[in-house]
Design a protein around this motif. Sequence first.
Motif, PDB file in Angstrom:
ATOM      1  N   MET A   1      65.120  51.066  50.776  1.00 28.83           N
ATOM      2  CA  MET A   1      64.334  52.104  50.130  1.00 28.83           C
ATOM      3  C   MET A   1      62.857  51.727  50.222  1.00 28.83           C
ATOM      4  N   ALA A   2      62.056  52.660  50.696  1.00 33.69           N
ATOM      5  CA  ALA A   2      60.624  52.439  50.823  1.00 33.69           C
ATOM      6  C   ALA A   2      59.915  52.891  49.548  1.00 33.69           C
ATOM      7  N   THR A   3      58.840  52.201  49.246  1.00 35.68           N
ATOM      8  CA  THR A   3      58.027  52.538  48.073  1.00 35.68           C
ATOM      9  C   THR A   3      56.738  53.204  48.517  1.00 35.68           C
ATOM     10  N   ILE A   4      56.490  54.381  47.961  1.00 39.01           N
ATOM     11  CA  ILE A   4      55.239  55.107  48.186  1.00 39.01           C
ATOM     12  C   ILE A   4      54.395  54.932  46.933  1.00 39.01           C
ATOM     13  N   LEU A   5      53.236  54.353  47.105  1.00 41.46           N
ATOM     14  CA  LEU A   5      52.317  54.114  45.994  1.00 41.46           C
ATOM     15  C   LEU A   5      51.341  55.277  45.905  1.00 41.46           C
ATOM     16  N   MET A   6      51.330  55.959  44.770  1.00 44.05           N
ATOM     17  CA  MET A   6      50.388  57.041  44.531  1.00 44.05           C
ATOM     18  C   MET A   6      49.269  56.514  43.635  1.00 44.05           C
ATOM     19  N   LEU A   7      48.060  56.502  44.187  1.00 48.50           N
ATOM     20  CA  LEU A   7      46.889  55.981  43.479  1.00 48.50           C
ATOM     21  C   LEU A   7      45.963  57.122  43.080  1.00 48.50           C
ATOM     22  N   ASN A   8      45.498  57.086  41.848  1.00 52.45           N
ATOM     23  CA  ASN A   8      44.546  58.067  41.343  1.00 52.45           C
ATOM     24  C   ASN A   8      43.378  57.349  40.704  1.00 52.45           C
ATOM     25  N   GLY A   9      42.181  57.770  41.087  1.00 55.33           N
ATOM     26  CA  GLY A   9      40.967  57.131  40.618  1.00 55.33           C
ATOM     27  C   GLY A   9      40.389  57.744  39.356  1.00 55.33           C
ATOM     28  N   PRO A  10      39.083  57.585  39.186  1.00 55.78           N
ATOM     29  CA  PRO A  10      38.432  57.922  37.930  1.00 55.78           C
ATOM     30  C   PRO A  10      38.570  59.389  37.557  1.00 55.78           C
ATOM     31  N   ASN A  11      38.793  59.585  36.270  1.00 57.60           N
ATOM     32  CA  ASN A  11      38.881  60.895  35.623  1.00 57.60           C
ATOM     33  C   ASN A  11      40.165  61.655  35.922  1.00 57.60           C
ATOM     34  N   LEU A  12      40.995  61.165  36.829  1.00 59.84           N
ATOM     35  CA  LEU A  12      42.222  61.884  37.139  1.00 59.84           C
ATOM     36  C   LEU A  12      43.267  61.751  36.031  1.00 59.84           C
ATOM     37  N   GLY A  13      43.089  60.803  35.146  1.00 56.81           N
ATOM     38  CA  GLY A  13      43.928  60.728  33.956  1.00 56.81           C
ATOM     39  C   GLY A  13      43.686  61.899  33.014  1.00 56.81           C
ATOM     40  N   LEU A  14      42.604  62.642  33.251  1.00 54.86           N
ATOM     41  CA  LEU A  14      42.265  63.809  32.431  1.00 54.86           C
ATOM     42  C   LEU A  14      42.765  65.119  33.029  1.00 54.86           C
ATOM     43  N   LEU A  15      43.568  65.042  34.083  1.00 49.34           N
ATOM     44  CA  LEU A  15      44.107  66.279  34.669  1.00 49.34           C
ATOM     45  C   LEU A  15      44.771  67.115  33.577  1.00 49.34           C
ATOM     46  N   GLY A  16      44.570  68.416  33.664  1.00 47.38           N
ATOM     47  CA  GLY A  16      45.096  69.329  32.665  1.00 47.38           C
ATOM     48  C   GLY A  16      44.101  69.622  31.560  1.00 47.38           C
ATOM     49  N   LEU A  17      43.144  68.708  31.383  1.00 45.90           N
ATOM     50  CA  LEU A  17      42.111  68.860  30.353  1.00 45.90           C
ATOM     51  C   LEU A  17      40.731  69.061  30.956  1.00 45.90           C
ATOM     52  N   ARG A  18      40.445  68.353  32.025  1.00 48.60           N
ATOM     53  CA  ARG A  18      39.120  68.345  32.645  1.00 48.60           C
ATOM     54  C   ARG A  18      38.979  69.505  33.628  1.00 48.60           C
ATOM     55  N   GLU A  19      38.033  70.364  33.403  1.00 44.83           N
ATOM     56  CA  GLU A  19      37.700  71.465  34.306  1.00 44.83           C
ATOM     57  C   GLU A  19      38.943  72.163  34.878  1.00 44.83           C
ATOM     58  N   PRO A  20      39.767  72.762  34.012  1.00 47.03           N
ATOM     59  CA  PRO A  20      40.995  73.387  34.512  1.00 47.03           C
ATOM     60  C   PRO A  20      40.752  74.521  35.511  1.00 47.03           C
ATOM     61  N   ARG A  65      49.810  45.579  49.641  1.00 48.18           N
ATOM     62  CA  ARG A  65      50.179  44.908  50.893  1.00 48.18           C
ATOM     63  C   ARG A  65      51.520  44.199  50.760  1.00 48.18           C
ATOM     64  N   GLN A  66      51.896  43.847  49.517  1.00 48.44           N
ATOM     65  CA  GLN A  66      53.147  43.133  49.269  1.00 48.44           C
ATOM     66  C   GLN A  66      54.256  44.025  48.723  1.00 48.44           C
ATOM     67  N   ASP A  67      53.892  45.108  48.008  1.00 48.72           N
ATOM     68  CA  ASP A  67      54.934  45.836  47.274  1.00 48.72           C
ATOM     69  C   ASP A  67      55.002  47.333  47.559  1.00 48.72           C
ATOM     70  N   ALA A  68      54.305  47.809  48.587  1.00 44.36           N
ATOM     71  CA  ALA A  68      54.368  49.234  48.921  1.00 44.36           C
ATOM     72  C   ALA A  68      54.451  49.405  50.430  1.00 44.36           C
ATOM     73  N   ASP A  69      55.051  50.496  50.833  1.00 38.60           N
ATOM     74  CA  ASP A  69      55.189  50.800  52.252  1.00 38.60           C
ATOM     75  C   ASP A  69      54.198  51.856  52.721  1.00 38.60           C
ATOM     76  N   ALA A  70      53.684  52.645  51.779  1.00 34.48           N
ATOM     77  CA  ALA A  70      52.728  53.705  52.091  1.00 34.48           C
ATOM     78  C   ALA A  70      51.888  53.977  50.855  1.00 34.48           C
ATOM     79  N   VAL A  71      50.727  54.579  51.073  1.00 34.90           N
ATOM     80  CA  VAL A  71      49.813  54.917  49.974  1.00 34.90           C
ATOM     81  C   VAL A  71      49.417  56.379  50.075  1.00 34.90           C
ATOM     82  N   VAL A  72      49.499  57.062  48.946  1.00 34.38           N
ATOM     83  CA  VAL A  72      48.909  58.387  48.755  1.00 34.38           C
ATOM     84  C   VAL A  72      47.787  58.170  47.756  1.00 34.38           C
ATOM     85  N   ILE A  73      46.573  58.588  48.099  1.00 35.60           N
ATOM     86  CA  ILE A  73      45.433  58.284  47.239  1.00 35.60           C
ATOM     87  C   ILE A  73      44.526  59.485  47.014  1.00 35.60           C
ATOM     88  N   ASN A  74      44.215  59.714  45.756  1.00 38.36           N
ATOM     89  CA  ASN A  74      43.122  60.585  45.355  1.00 38.36           C
ATOM     90  C   ASN A  74      42.133  59.646  44.671  1.00 38.36           C
TER      91      ASN A  74
END
Length: 144
Positions: A1-20, A65-74
């Motif tokens: 099973m491959a692991t896809i790492l989804m990374l989200n940067g600054p302010n994305l924790g505010l999705l749903g609240l910030r500038e809807p 580099r050690q624990d993921a097979d791919a990265v999705v990043i915003n």
Amino acid sequence: MATILMLNGPNLGLLGLREPAIYGHDTLEDVEAACRDALQGTGHELDAFQTDHEGAMLERVHAARQDADAVVINAGAWTHTSIALLDALSAFEGPVVEVHISQVHRREAFRHHSYVSARADAVIVGCGVQGYEFAVLRVARLLD
């Protein structure tokens, strides 16, 4: 099973609240659940990480580099400013897909340049939060 790492940067924790009007009403938790649902039956799993601290993001990319097979990043605003993030992603050997919720090319000029794009295998822009689902399915295909 491959692991896809989804990374989200600054302010994305505010999705749903910030500038809807720009980013919609879905939360980051909604996005993560939709991506997990999209990956059902593919044999791939999702690991999600969000931070407002650039150093923490760099450390997570290094660990990938050690624990993921791919990265999705915003990368949020770091997309347009962080050569350090580009360098970290360049050291990662798996597929990388860059995501932006809004159509950044219709926004302020500073949003038109992406350091992350120099490393990305694909860029998904302007599809709303559905772009994340497209991204995880794309990297799943690349991994297969």
